[in-house]
Design an enzyme around this catalytic site. Structure first.
Site, PDB file in Angstrom:
ATOM      1  N   ASN A   1      40.454  49.505  37.932  1.00 29.80           N
ATOM      2  CA  ASN A   1      41.512  48.561  38.258  1.00 29.80           C
ATOM      3  C   ASN A   1      41.563  48.352  39.767  1.00 29.80           C
ATOM      4  O   ASN A   1      41.283  49.258  40.547  1.00 29.80           O
ATOM      5  CB  ASN A   1      42.869  49.006  37.698  1.00 29.80           C
ATOM      6  CG  ASN A   1      43.326  50.376  38.148  1.00 29.80           C
ATOM      7  OD1 ASN A   1      42.536  51.310  38.240  1.00 29.80           O
ATOM      8  ND2 ASN A   1      44.616  50.511  38.417  1.00 29.80           N
TER       9      ASN A   1
ATOM     10  N   GLU B   1      39.214  47.548  32.451  1.00 25.66           N
ATOM     11  CA  GLU B   1      38.475  47.060  31.286  1.00 25.66           C
ATOM     12  C   GLU B   1      37.903  45.665  31.541  1.00 25.66           C
ATOM     13  O   GLU B   1      36.744  45.397  31.239  1.00 25.66           O
ATOM     14  CB  GLU B   1      39.385  47.022  30.047  1.00 25.66           C
ATOM     15  CG  GLU B   1      39.942  48.368  29.644  1.00 25.66           C
ATOM     16  CD  GLU B   1      41.298  48.704  30.272  1.00 25.66           C
ATOM     17  OE1 GLU B   1      42.069  49.419  29.636  1.00 25.66           O
ATOM     18  OE2 GLU B   1      41.572  48.251  31.408  1.00 25.66           O
TER      19      GLU B   1
ATOM     20  N   CYS C   1      45.588  46.998  27.901  1.00 32.97           N
ATOM     21  CA  CYS C   1      46.717  46.075  27.809  1.00 32.97           C
ATOM     22  C   CYS C   1      46.340  44.891  26.914  1.00 32.97           C
ATOM     23  O   CYS C   1      45.179  44.725  26.525  1.00 32.97           O
ATOM     24  CB  CYS C   1      47.134  45.596  29.203  1.00 32.97           C
ATOM     25  SG  CYS C   1      45.977  44.429  29.959  1.00 32.97           S
TER      26      CYS C   1
END
Length: 139
Positions: free
Chosen positions: A51, A64, A95
């Site tokens: 991230n 991701e 998410c």
């Protein structure tokens, strides 16, 4: 898009290790929530991602999606699994936005959720996104 060949123990170990390594590169100065992800392509190549946060939170990119975009930008198109490593127990799952991007690019792949110390769970993406949106128009 995705294959159904199960992961070997060695493949899972390599994939989770790559996600752990990617997590070390996370840039999370605001949330302090570091995520590492690794995507296994059908040919065995592993693409890591972490991230990267922005002060304008809407511009933040999850680990991701970083892994998926990196794989796609390098020409990979078929995938078998994704591993996500967080330091929460239980580990955080992707998410909603990441689930959709994973579906769009990888379809029903294996999802491995882990902490830096251990693999906690394994599932298929359809478990996390049971009624995935699919564009049915012309391509």
């Amino acid at each position: 898009m995705s294959a159904t060949r199960p992961l070997t123990a060695d493949e899972e170990k390599r994939l989770v290790g790559a996600a752990q390594k990617a997590r070390e590169n996370a840039s999370a100065p605001y949330s302090l929530f570091r995520v590492g992800a690794a995507l296994l392509a059908e040919d065995g190549t592993i693409f890591g991602g972490c991230n990267v946060e922005s002060a304008s939170y809407g511009l933040t990119v999850c680990g991701e999606r970083t892994a998926v975009f990196k794989a796609i930008s390098e020409g990979a198109r078929k995938f078998r699994a994704v591993a996500v490593v967080t330091d929460t127990d239980p580990p955080a799952s992707p998410c909603g936005a990441c689930r959709q991007v994973l579906w769009d690019q990888c379809r029903d792949i294996d999802v491995i959720l882990a902490t830096p110390a251990r693999v906690v769970s394994r599932m298929r993406l359809t478990t996390l996104l049971p009624l995935a949106f699919e564009f049915k128009g012309p391509r």
